[in-house]
Design an enzyme around this catalytic site. Sequence first.
Site, PDB file in Angstrom:
ATOM      1  N   TYR A  13      30.462 -49.571 -93.687  1.00 15.74           N
ATOM      2  CA  TYR A  13      29.806 -48.268 -93.762  1.00 15.74           C
ATOM      3  C   TYR A  13      30.809 -47.180 -93.405  1.00 15.74           C
ATOM      4  CZ  TYR A  13      26.483 -44.475 -92.886  1.00 15.74           C
ATOM      5  OH  TYR A  13      25.802 -43.285 -92.914  1.00 15.74           O
TER       6      TYR A  13
ATOM      7  N   ASP B  14      38.553 -46.882 -90.834  1.00 16.23           N
ATOM      8  CA  ASP B  14      37.418 -46.139 -90.315  1.00 16.23           C
ATOM      9  C   ASP B  14      37.122 -46.673 -88.919  1.00 16.23           C
ATOM     10  OD1 ASP B  14      34.978 -45.124 -89.598  1.00 16.23           O
ATOM     11  OD2 ASP B  14      34.070 -45.369 -91.583  1.00 16.23           O
TER      12      ASP B  14
ATOM     13  N   LYS C 257      31.868 -40.734 -83.045  1.00 17.34           N
ATOM     14  CA  LYS C 257      31.145 -41.374 -81.940  1.00 17.34           C
ATOM     15  C   LYS C 257      31.833 -41.146 -80.582  1.00 17.34           C
ATOM     16  CE  LYS C 257      28.383 -43.924 -85.082  1.00 17.34           C
ATOM     17  NZ  LYS C 257      28.556 -44.691 -86.292  1.00 17.34           N
TER      18      LYS C 257
HETATM   19  C1  LIG Z   1      28.539 -43.998 -87.754  1.00 17.88           C
HETATM   20  C2  LIG Z   1      29.623 -44.301 -88.719  1.00 17.88           C
HETATM   21  C3  LIG Z   1      30.052 -43.378 -89.684  1.00 17.88           C
HETATM   22  C4  LIG Z   1      29.338 -42.082 -89.932  1.00 17.88           C
HETATM   23  O1  LIG Z   1      29.397 -41.219 -88.841  1.00 17.88           O
HETATM   24  P1  LIG Z   1      28.262 -40.071 -88.725  1.00 17.88           P
HETATM   25  O2  LIG Z   1      28.715 -39.269 -87.568  1.00 17.88           O
HETATM   26  O3  LIG Z   1      26.972 -40.799 -88.524  1.00 17.88           O
HETATM   27  O4  LIG Z   1      28.272 -39.320 -90.007  1.00 17.88           O
HETATM   28  C5  LIG Z   1      31.156 -43.698 -90.446  1.00 17.88           C
HETATM   29  N1  LIG Z   1      31.804 -44.859 -90.303  1.00 17.88           N
HETATM   30  C6  LIG Z   1      31.412 -45.776 -89.400  1.00 17.88           C
HETATM   31  C7  LIG Z   1      32.206 -47.030 -89.256  1.00 17.88           C
HETATM   32  C8  LIG Z   1      30.289 -45.549 -88.604  1.00 17.88           C
HETATM   33  O5  LIG Z   1      29.873 -46.498 -87.757  1.00 17.88           O
END
Ligand SMILES: *Cc1c(COP(=O)(O)O)cnc(C)c1O
Length: 430
Positions: free
Chosen positions: A144, A239, A267
């Site tokens: 994701y 990511d 995060k």
């Molecule tokens: C949470 C998440 C995102 C998206 O971040 P948001 O602040 O919710 O837009 C992207 N990549 C990873 C791996 C994530 O866990």
Amino acid sequence: MNTDRSARLFERARAVIPGGVNSPVRAFSGVGGTPRFIAHGEGATMVDEDGNRYIDLVGSWGPLIFGHGRHEVLEAASEALRHGSSFGAPAAGEVALAEAIVDAVDSVEKVRLTNSGTEAGMTAVRLARGATGRSKLLKFVGHYHGHADALLVSAGSGVATLGIPGSPGVTEGAVSDTILVPWNDRDAVAAVVAEHGDDLAAILAEPVAANMNLVPPDPGFLGFLREQADACGAVLVFDEVITGFRLARGGAQQLHGVAADLTVMGKVVGGGFPLAALGGPAELMDHLAPDGPVYQSGTLSGNPVAVAAGRAQLELLTPAVYEHLEHAARTVADGFQTALDAAGVPATVTRHATLAGVVFADSAPRRFEDVAAADHAAYGRFFHAMLERGVYLAPSGYEVLFPSAALDAETLEQIVDAAHGAAEQVARGR
Ligand SMILES: *Cc1c(COP(=O)(O)O)cnc(C)c1O
């Protein structure tokens, strides 16, 4: 457990907010039941509108690495707020936060701050394409990267299929350059690089997959991605929105000794506020406007309150904190496995440094299909049995456990005790 007030709020919410929530997984669709409306959080616990108290193993989905209401973080945010909520002009704190990120992550020389991980991921793609002049992306099934169109691609079949849109509203055009590959599949990656290498702008990966439960890379797999990206001139994007500052101060890159070209962060870096970041070498990052032609912007980007909270949180992340987080993750993971084994429930708990995940399957998953094939109904029963015992897990079997540094010996023992009761309840099929 009385949940009347949450139930009434959910009903009101559903009348005015799609699905009653501002982010889908909060609606408990994967596990059923009433989403708890949270009134306040304190350390390792949070309390819902009906006064039920839960030990929180979600931590706002990652940001709250110190648990709720960590004094230094809130103080820093409050102090910043006293000077103003937003300026739309540069401020000193942004420089200090960028310096702290550059100091923590070896591969990062320059940083652009955004409001969400989605924005940062979207910017990484645009930058990779803009810098290489290429269009295709290699993305792993089940990873994701936020909900930008090009990255919202569902699991395709076969070794490497062209993407099909993962949601209505995403056009085929938006994902026609996104090539899907199973996680941990070297041959599939090599085949895509052999066929599309000259047109590959980026290889994107969560270096430790944490949005399809928890699936670490096979030994050497990240290094293999590094080699493949180098071989074809694609930008390697890690990511690290979940793994950054969580698995180690320098993220999964530090833990595994493999450097990315571009790193997406979110995060933890925002201290519980809307803040995320994209970082990389100056040579790449300087393609961004205003120095370069790749456009990216944000009215509230680098918001001073969020920046202050992020800085304060990063300052607190000492080696001792990571030791404690790892101890907490190990205690929870071992406790869950022991409890589920003792009850005779087929389940596998994976732990990787400070993260953990539980799947109701006989072996640890290696790719998305393994997670999809797990017993998600059993997860739902375990989730509710834990919730009744005052432990709040992620309301979906595709998510991980986020132990916080606020967990102490007592709360850890409560979690493990609850797991024994919950596992027995799952075994009895209730
Ligand atoms: C949470 C998440 C995102 C998206 O971040 P948001 O602040 O919710 O837009 C992207 N990549 C990873 C791996 C994530 O866990």
